[in-house]
Design an enzyme around this catalytic site. Structure first.
Site, PDB file in Angstrom:
ATOM      1  N   GLU A 136      76.095  60.282  90.070  1.00  0.00           N
ATOM      2  CA  GLU A 136      77.409  60.674  89.540  1.00  0.00           C
ATOM      3  C   GLU A 136      77.382  62.010  88.815  1.00  0.00           C
ATOM      4  O   GLU A 136      78.431  62.578  88.509  1.00  0.00           O
ATOM      5  CB  GLU A 136      77.946  59.565  88.614  1.00  0.00           C
ATOM      6  CG  GLU A 136      77.256  59.445  87.265  1.00  0.00           C
ATOM      7  CD  GLU A 136      75.937  58.703  87.290  1.00  0.00           C
ATOM      8  OE1 GLU A 136      75.385  58.511  86.193  1.00  0.00           O
ATOM      9  OE2 GLU A 136      75.453  58.335  88.381  1.00  0.00           O
ATOM     10  N   HIS A 187      70.808  60.545  88.679  1.00  0.00           N
ATOM     11  CA  HIS A 187      72.189  60.086  88.489  1.00  0.00           C
ATOM     12  C   HIS A 187      73.060  60.685  89.590  1.00  0.00           C
ATOM     13  O   HIS A 187      73.402  61.866  89.539  1.00  0.00           O
ATOM     14  CB  HIS A 187      72.708  60.489  87.106  1.00  0.00           C
ATOM     15  CG  HIS A 187      72.086  59.709  86.002  1.00  0.00           C
ATOM     16  ND1 HIS A 187      72.551  58.464  85.630  1.00  0.00           N
ATOM     17  CD2 HIS A 187      71.033  59.969  85.208  1.00  0.00           C
ATOM     18  CE1 HIS A 187      71.809  57.992  84.644  1.00  0.00           C
ATOM     19  NE2 HIS A 187      70.870  58.887  84.377  1.00  0.00           N
ATOM     20  N   CYS A 200      69.156  54.938  88.563  1.00  0.00           N
ATOM     21  CA  CYS A 200      68.364  55.188  87.352  1.00  0.00           C
ATOM     22  C   CYS A 200      67.670  53.900  86.884  1.00  0.00           C
ATOM     23  O   CYS A 200      66.835  53.361  87.592  1.00  0.00           O
ATOM     24  CB  CYS A 200      69.232  55.818  86.267  1.00  0.00           C
ATOM     25  SG  CYS A 200      68.271  56.547  84.923  1.00  0.00           S
TER      26      CYS A 200
END
Length: 199
Positions: free
Chosen positions: A180, A178, A77
């Site tokens: 994650e 992202h 990001c």
């Protein structure tokens, strides 16, 4: 394997740690120069604003350290945007690892809202970072600025216009989404990064 996460007041470090735990990998958060230099892999995460983040890096001389790292480095990001040459966000000169420019979305004449928040597909996948990731996989994006397409683009997405979803140059990699929070595709990309050999 020693995995370090760059500490620079970025907002999503805890979620990155949790994602790594889910694939059985431990990591430490640090802004110590020697620890970053000696790590096997480095993740450069980020949620925040470009100029403030660059000021923090420069104050600790991390801007030079990151550019000189020889092991695999993954920017996420804002981390990826800071690895580019320049960001329109507060007219910020960035690290210049990638030549691509970071520009603000222009949503005029479009029904699409800025920031982009939500799931979007990635395509034209290249590089070992994208191994076993299916074309048109959906990943989770939250951002108002984007990296232009360029010679280092290894994945593309489209929101108001096509732009770089991921970049790669030498031992440096970056993803705008992202990892994650990007379900199976994000988890696979993290695994691919962890498995990369050191140059």
């Amino acid at each position: 394997m020693v995995l370090k996460i760059v500490k620079y007041n970025a907002g999503n470090i805890q979620s990155v740690l949790f994602a790594l735990e889910r694939i059985g990998v431990e990591a430490e958060v640090t802004d110590d120069v020697e620890e970053l230099q000696s790590a096997d892999k480095v993740i450069f995460p980020g949620v925040g604003e470009a100029s403030t983040a660059m000021d923090y890096l420069k104050a600790r001389k991390l801007d030079q350290v990151i550019k000189e790292l020889k092991q695999p480095v993954l920017g996420v990001c804002l981390g990826m945007q800071l690895m580019c040459a320049y960001s329109e966000e507060n007219d910020t000169d960035c690290l210049g690892i990638f030549e691509e420019q970071v520009l603000k979305f222009d949503s005029s004449g479009s029904e699409l809202k800025v920031p982009q928040m939500g799931w979007n597909n990635i395509y034209d996948l290249k590089s070992p970072l994208m191994k076993n990731v299916k074309e048109d996989s959906y990943c989770y994006f939250v951002h108002s600025y984007y990296a232009s397409l360029g010679e280092h683009t290894i994945a593309t997405t489209n929101y108001t216009k096509p732009f770089s979803a991921a970049l790669s140059k030498g031992n440096f990699y970056g993803v705008q989404f992202h990892t994650e929070k990007s379900a199976n595709a994000g988890e696979q990309i993290l695994k691919n990064f962890i498995e990369m050999p050191r140059p």
